[in-house]
Design a protein around this motif. Structure first.
Motif: not given
Length: 316
Positions: A239-255
């Motif tokens: 991802s770019s520096d945007s929300s999908p990074v934090h969505i992924a990590n909050a679901l236990g997915i590496p970003a």
């Protein structure tokens, strides 16, 4: 006791406040928690034991919100705008905690230091210090909830394969977006199926990428809950520096975050995964840049596709 959290910024900013919710609930199990945020936040925070209060920043709504929150005993505000400070002051909530970097910070009853060089989660948790909450009782992991049924429905609806990588090239700030040809080269190089995500405003750019790379283009096609479910089933999010990074990590997915004008030094880097940064003299620019300081836009192409591909293959 009624405790309010005020965060009316973007999707990622809200996700990075979830450790506050979790820590408050652990330390004050009998407290009633409220959360003021933009209208989408109610769907984002599904599963949390909070009372959600939507706020869309209109002129009249700015004053009507006061009646909705004035019965709280304390409020924590990671948001640093003057509007936030003023409305919370006018609400009469007895204990109001914000950052010293906030506009109109003197309207808060307690302020804590806002410093760069630490993760935004840790910065937000600093707001709990005036409540006497110890460091060792703070929860630092972000968390969102997606159930198996949601994931199953999304897989069937969009015909997703068993394994895939999510690509999230877009941002509310164009200067945070790595160049399109880089995403195309990345998509062409990855062996696993790719799923492209974004909002309706990103459709034109998404179609350009789709024309040159084989992928499943879900740009503008998912609701927020569907986006969460798509990400929850991924092996990796890039991802770019945007929300999908934090969505992924909050679901236990590496970003993997590909930085352009911004920097991990501002504290919005992935906690699960990795990142790549441009090595140029003018980097970083600012947390939310609106204009290139040099006019060269060099940072948009400063990270090479080869480096991103190498990093992705390491995680895959």
């Amino acid at each position: 006791m009624k405790i309010l959290i005020w965060q009316t910024a973007y999707l990622g900013d809200v996700i990075l406040t979830t450790p506050i919710i979790r820590t408050l609930k652990n330390n004050f199990p009998d407290a009633e928690l409220g959360f003021v945020g933009r209208s989408f936040v109610g769907e984002l925070l599904k599963g949390y034991p909070i009372r959600f209060i939507p706020f869309n920043k209109g002129f009249f709504e700015s004053f009507s919100i006061i009646d909705k929150i004035k019965d709280h005993h304390m409020v924590l505000s990671p948001h640093i705008s003057a509007r936030s400070a003023l409305l919370l002051f006018l609400s009469g909530i007895p204990v109001r905690i914000g950052f010293d970097r906030s506009e109109l910070s003197w309207l808060y009853t307690h302020t804590v230091a806002h410093t760069w060089g630490k993760h935004e989660v840790e910065r937000n948790l600093d707001l709990l210090r005036p409540l006497g909450i110890r460091q060792d009782s703070m929860i630092k992991e972000t968390k969102l909830f997606v159930d198996e049924e949601e994931t199953k429905i999304v897989r069937e609806k969009f015909r997703l394969p068993e394994e895939y990588v999510v690509l999230a090239p877009f941002s509310n700030f164009p200067l945070k977006e790595w160049y399109a040809e880089g995403w195309i080269e990345l998509a062409q190089a990855l062996d696993l199926p790719k799923v492209l995500v974004g909002t309706e405003k990103d459709l034109r750019k998404a179609m350009h990428i789709e024309k040159k790379a084989k992928l499943i283009n879900l740009t503008g096609k998912t609701s927020l809950r569907e986006l969460l479910a798509v990400v929850s089933g991924a092996k990796l999010v890039i991802s770019s520096d945007s929300s999908p990074v934090h969505i992924a990590n909050a679901l236990g997915i590496p970003a993997i975050c590909v930085y352009t004008s911004t920097s991990p030094s501002y504290g919005f880097y992935p906690t699960i995964g990795s990142y790549l940064t441009p090595q140029i003299p003018c980097s970083p620019c600012s947390p939310n840049p609106k204009k290139c300081k040099t006019g060269s836009y060099e940072c948009l192409k400063a990270v090479s596709p080869e480096d991103v591909i190498k990093k992705a293959n390491f995680f895959l």
